[in-house]
Scaffold this motif. Structure first.
Motif, PDB file in Angstrom:
ATOM      1  N   PHE A 194       0.815  -1.217   0.000  1.00  0.00           N
ATOM      2  CA  PHE A 194       0.000   0.000   0.000  1.00  0.00           C
ATOM      3  C   PHE A 194       0.853   1.275   0.000  1.00  0.00           C
ATOM      4  N   ALA A 197      -0.645   3.928  -2.249  1.00  0.00           N
ATOM      5  CA  ALA A 197      -2.098   4.109  -2.147  1.00  0.00           C
ATOM      6  C   ALA A 197      -2.454   5.584  -1.996  1.00  0.00           C
ATOM      7  N   TRP A 199      -3.622   7.945   0.196  1.00  0.00           N
ATOM      8  CA  TRP A 199      -3.821   8.075   1.629  1.00  0.00           C
ATOM      9  C   TRP A 199      -4.728   9.244   2.000  1.00  0.00           C
ATOM     10  N   TRP A 208      -4.996  -0.942   5.160  1.00  0.00           N
ATOM     11  CA  TRP A 208      -4.045   0.146   5.014  1.00  0.00           C
ATOM     12  C   TRP A 208      -3.509   0.566   6.380  1.00  0.00           C
ATOM     13  N   TYR A 211      -0.997  -1.898   7.609  1.00  0.00           N
ATOM     14  CA  TYR A 211       0.249  -1.640   6.876  1.00  0.00           C
ATOM     15  C   TYR A 211       1.002  -0.459   7.477  1.00  0.00           C
TER      16      TYR A 211
END
Length: 448
Positions: A194, A197, A199, A208, A211
């Motif tokens: 991630f 990703a 955010w 997430w 992670y």
């Protein structure tokens, strides 16, 4: 003291060496079956490389904490952090591929006796109370230059720090990403699925958050193991200077002509085409900033080059282009056409130069023609840096900045001496330990 890893410099060993402390990983590992296989031959008989078992995955030691997004939750977090002990592990998640800004959209904090905290900086005007809770304790960051600016934006400023990535570079480890260091030192694998990703998404999905929490889960342990290796290698004082310099980090230097970062700019032939690229780039940048979205999502670089190399004759011609079929670029079609017209209307004196290097010397490949003496100096300086880096077991770029070496070779002081070269090195950002290692031989190379 933790013993340093033993490295075989051979190509096969370089892929799999691991720190002895990896055997002490906290994560339980299922023991291997002690019964040897009966049918398989030896590795030599099979003619295959030995199979390296995948390292066990790093897991959270505590339940996933809730996101801190209220004043009451922040007060509780600050109190718990102040009650903890030792250095403070920090990380930040941004949305670089989706947003124009580099702001933090999640900040992870972990301290011994305090646990992990996931703070949503978007929910607060500033995080000064959190900075106060840190109370001058050492921060542990991985690749600090990626996070220091977005942390400062919300009121978080370190007084002491330890950068695990930079420390790994000083130890000349083959890989210095966080996942690689966790595997090397702790024998655990750390997923990075991630990392790219968005955010800025709200609410953040639970996977997430897991992670993100894992990114600070073992930073304290990692820092201690790396620190022991730095001390044993005699490089702890060098690291201290590097970490101290990071406290003054203000971000990368601003480029004089940022539009020249356009991917594929070499396709824009001539100053007129470059002028159109510049006008479109600035128009796109203004839109991206106002909408807080990454510029490439407003108009891809390839589309800028297409408009600059074959400018549309009128607005209808622009609307009919394939690149305008997507809703994003088409939404601002009139803006693109106006930018093209401005580029076409520029006087010759207003057009940019074809020299794509405006922030320093030209590319070294051009030196032999433009400045043969400088090319010879650069060759000698590079030989010196390469030899010294090997002698001290350092990456050459961490021994001394390649750009700094190019600057010196291109335009050395009028009077080449230890005093003048040392002054230039320090003025351009070299740390004292770097100057001490390279000065004498660089002076010889420049004066030869």
């Amino acid at each position: 003291m933790v013993q340093p890893a033993v490295r075989d410099r051979g190509p096969a060993a370089a892929r799999s060496w691991r720190h002895p402390a990896a055997a002490q990983a906290r994560c339980p590992v299922t023991p291997a079956d002690p019964t040897p296989p009966t049918d398989a031959g030896t590795e030599a008989d099979a003619g295959t490389e030995p199979v390296v078992a995948e390292a066990p995955r790093l897991q959270l030691r505590d339940p996933l904490p809730p996101v801190v997004d209220t004043a009451a939750a922040l007060d509780d977090t600050c109190a718990r952090i102040m009650a903890g002990t030792g250095p403070i592990a920090l990380d930040a998640e941004r949305a670089s591929g989706y947003r124009y800004s580099q702001r933090a959209y999640l900040i992870q904090v972990r301290r011994e006796g305090s646990g992990t905290h996931l703070v949503d900086p978007i929910a607060f005007d500033s995080l000064v109370p959190l900075d106060t809770a840190f109370d001058g304790n050492e921060w542990i960051l991985h690749a600090a230059t990626q996070d220091l600016m977005c942390l400062a934006e919300v009121g978080l400023y370190p007084e002491h720090l330890f950068d695990t990535e930079l420390a790994g570079r000083l130890l000349n480890l083959p890989r210095v990403g966080l996942a690689a260091l966790v595997e090397h030192y702790l024998g655990l694998s750390l997923a990075k699925e991630f990392s790219a990703a968005d955010w800025s998404t709200r609410p953040l999905p639970e996977p997430w958050l897991v992670y993100a929490a894992l990114d600070v889960e073992v930073l304290v342990e990692l820092r201690d193991l790396i620190d022991a290796d730095l001390q044993q290698a005699g490089k702890r004082a060098w690291a201290a200077e590097e970490f101290e310099s990071l406290l003054l980090f203000q971000g990368p230097p601003e480029r004089k002509e940022p539009w020249r970062r356009t991917s594929g700019l070499h396709k824009a032939r001539g100053r007129r085409a470059l002028g159109i690229v510049r006008e479109i780039w600035h128009a796109r940048d203004a839109i991206a900033e106002s909408r807080d979205t990454t510029p490439g999502r407003v108009l891809p670089d390839a589309s800028i080059l297409e408009l600059a190399t074959a400018p549309p004759k009128d607005l209808n011609a622009l609307k009919s282009l394939r690149i305008m079929r997507n809703r994003g670029p088409r939404r601002f079609v009139e803006t693109w056409f106006e930018a093209v017209e401005r580029g076409l209307a520029l006087d010759e004196a207003q057009l940019p130069t074809t020299n794509q290097r405006v922030d320093g010397p030209p590319p070294p490949r051009a030196w032999a023609d433009k400045n043969p003496a400088a090319a010879e100096r650069l060759g000698r300086c590079r030989e010196v840096v390469t030899a010294l880096a090997e002698e001290h077991d350092l990456p050459s770029e961490n021994l001394i900045s390649p750009q700094l070496v190019r600057n010196l070779a291109w335009e050395p002081p009028a009077d080449v001496s230890p005093a003048t070269v040392s002054q230039v090195l320090r003025q351009q950002g070299a740390r004292q330990w770097q100057v001490d290692l390279v000065l004498d031989q660089l002076v010889e190379a420049l004066a030869a």
